[in-house]
Design an enzyme around this catalytic site. Structure first.
Site, PDB file in Angstrom:
ATOM      1  N   GLU A  42       0.837  -1.204   0.000  1.00 58.09           N
ATOM      2  CA  GLU A  42       0.000   0.000   0.000  1.00 58.09           C
ATOM      3  C   GLU A  42       0.878   1.263   0.000  1.00 58.09           C
ATOM      4  OE1 GLU A  42      -2.166   0.592   3.627  1.00 58.09           O
ATOM      5  OE2 GLU A  42      -3.706   1.828   2.666  1.00 58.09           O
ATOM      6  N   LYS A  56      -9.574   2.121  -2.145  1.00 64.10           N
ATOM      7  CA  LYS A  56      -9.746   1.566  -0.802  1.00 64.10           C
ATOM      8  C   LYS A  56     -11.167   1.844  -0.319  1.00 64.10           C
ATOM      9  CE  LYS A  56      -7.237   1.892   3.659  1.00 64.10           C
ATOM     10  NZ  LYS A  56      -5.899   2.295   4.185  1.00 64.10           N
ATOM     11  N   CYS A  75      -5.756  -2.693   2.424  1.00 63.37           N
ATOM     12  CA  CYS A  75      -5.476  -2.536   3.857  1.00 63.37           C
ATOM     13  C   CYS A  75      -6.676  -2.788   4.785  1.00 63.37           C
ATOM     14  CB  CYS A  75      -4.870  -1.162   4.103  1.00 63.37           C
ATOM     15  SG  CYS A  75      -4.041  -1.040   5.723  1.00 63.37           S
TER      16      CYS A  75
END
Lengths: 384, 384
Positions: A118, A195, A232
């Site tokens: 990330e 995300k 994440c």
């Protein structure tokens, strides 16, 4: 014990004699995975460039009506290279050089798809809550410097590259997003995946910088298989993993940045549970090392101000749809982990365990639709 | 290694020296849990009655506006007592006696809520595909012999008892269901929760006997906390776990019956992942031992006919919302595991990690509603 433990799996190997070790591995890690035979030159270069190089094979049964669908998939975990006080371009270019060196080795090992960590081309500076200079790392997906470089490498090595970076969306008011850019092995951008779930936890609230993603749950049909990216904090959300599965993903990457005190006991659980529940492969990737920032910041936990967020524990790993998993990469060193997988295993596991067939999605669609209404009354049974 | 391994955790303890062991435990099991101090008489009786007795404490921070909500929760794993060739009533009464003995010890240890294993008053005979005599174990929830006994024990010990049995639904055409009966500490049946997801895997297709449950995702408000039951195969389905959380569960039990070759690498992952994702406590319960049946049966796996389904590996455990978990009970012995927990931890973890706040259920309600339509087109991005 002094310093950070290098690896749980190596520690178990050191202390537990076979055949007990085989039984421990079976119960904790699932079916024993094959080791790959990598080119000696690649192993030598990895050693010389000081990164760990590990590889494993997930096999599937032979089928009569389908040929094996073998793909080699890589994941890279790494420290930042330059101090966070260096100019932004110096920091980024040093990371680009480092990653290019590792990708070169991946190519020599025959990797078809690779995923980086990330926000890989910058320190994970969101804990500072400072907008400058960190927002300067953001770049346009189409023509930013990092994407331009990755497009060249993708074409050169005939490799799909997943490049998670801080995106500057110039088409929508210059806002930022935490975005994985998917670059085809043709060298073109195939698309992007943002995300979906943004943390407000511990040392940072990332919504200081960017909001929840609006790209839904895209799956990318590449020449080597159908892939998706759950960035994440989205790994804590089972429906997020599930929607990538519903859309047909065979491999879902989870590029992350997380530290020991916060999440380490969860790390080996979540991506692996997703692989099991959704009958696909997953790959958790976490950066390594400790990143020190120029100015001190507080963490809303009663502790004094400090300049680092803690130790990123690496431990990147692959998990298979059958519940097996690879050992993790080092907790402290840069590394490249390669998994050779027969994607036929996904459908074979679906046929065997039937989790998809027995999923009852219609029931959950109805229940969730009710549950999100403001006047929803939870189904609670009370004493008379 | 001869025979079945007793316990992964004891093996790690045997071989790994401290302080490495503490680090292994932190990474694999999360925060170290407190051991409870149980009455010596209970420990003595457990030894005499030949079952393992283990206990752990999950603590929460003190709050100013809420008092601690301490509850002691137990789970029992056990072998069958009589051979499967004995008359049905003999088999059932032997199990009732055995469980009554263990519950008595649980009561002495101050247990407030206890959960038994799936179909606890019978062998797990569904692998045989024979309807007789096994269907005779089914009983009415309201007035069956097992429920009648459990009601007495619940009242006697002021204990909520979750009793998962084979239900005969006399109100709906005498069909069977795999059902957890929730008996209040008042001695009354508070309600029931049926198994939502039915396996068609490996040695058996349980839909030979009963269909998918129709009780949805009820949560039971007991005097000691809000509880729910996700029976066996439902643990493979994250939305099932999630709906119990949405309805307010603080503890979700997963009474199961599963064998090593099939599911053991998944066992430590799924209930724990659910605890993490839903900010509640979970408890996985699995029977132990090998059950031999009178007639041989085949398993559709190319292997010869046989009379047993394999080794049920026990390993019952509790997991907390913070990612911590207890060691498992034995893989081979009857056992009672007790967890003392402060239920305040659930909300504290929600506040800290924010998984519920960031869950975006509205997005998933919409996406799932689309996904279940027959003409749904998965979100797949292809090369031009």
């Amino acid at each position: 014990m002094a310093g950070e433990l290098e690896s749980i799996e190596k520690l178990l190997e050191n202390y537990i004699p076979s055949p007990e070790l085989a039984e421990v591995r079976r119960i904790l890690y699932g079916k024993e995975l094959r080791k790959l035979s990598l080119p000696q030159s690649a192993l030598d270069v990895a050693k010389q460039r000081e990164f760990q190089l590990e590889s494993y094979g997930f096999d599937a049964a032979k089928e009569t009506t389908r040929t094996a669908r073998i793909v080699r998939v890589g994941a890279i975990q790494n420290k930042i290279v330059e101090p966070t006080t260096a100019p932004i371009t110096v920091q980024r270019e040093a990371l680009e050089k480092r990653i290019s060196e590792i990708i070169e080795v991946a190519a020599e090992c025959g990797v078809n798809i690779i995923c980086l960590q990330e926000a890989w081309n910058m320190p994970f500076a969101f804990c500072t809550r400072e907008k400058q200079p960190w927002c300067e790392f953001a770049e346009s997906i189409e023509n930013g410097p990092t994407t331009s470089l990755m497009k060249k490498l993708a074409k050169k090595y005939n490799m799909v590259i997943i490049s998670p970076i801080l995106e500057r969306d110039e088409q929508h008011g210059d806002v930022l997003a935490n975005t994985a850019v998917v670059i085809s092995n043709t060298g073109e951008v195939l698309g992007k995946s943002r995300k979906n779930h943004i943390p407000r936890v511990g040392d940072f609230n990332e919504s200081t910088y960017y909001m929840e993603g609006d790209t839904g749950h895209p799956v990318f049909q590449t020449q080597f298989g159908r892939i998706a990216i759950n960035i994440c904090y989205g790994r804590h959300h089972p429906p997020n993993w599930m929607m990538y599965g519903i859309n047909g993903a065979e491999i879902v990457f989870n590029p992350s940045a997380t530290v020991g005190a916060l999440s380490e006991p969860l790390w080996s659980i979540e991506a692996r549970n997703a692989a099991i529940a959704n009958s696909y492969f997953t790959c958790g990737i976490n950066r390594v090392g400790t990143e020190e920032f120029p100015n001190e910041f507080t963490s809303a936990d009663g502790k004094p101000a400090h300049k680092d967020f803690g130790h990123f524990y690496g431990s990147s790993y692959f998990a298979g749809p059958d519940g097996s998993r690879t050992p993790g990469l080092s907790r402290t060193q840069d590394g490249l982990i390669i998994a050779e997988m027969d994607l036929n295993l996904c459908r074979q596991v679906k046929d065997k365990w039937g989790f998809r067939m027995t999923q009852r999605l219609d029931m959950y669609a109805k229940e969730l639709t009710e549950a999100v209404k403001p006047d929803y009354q939870p189904n609670i049974i009370k004493e008379n």
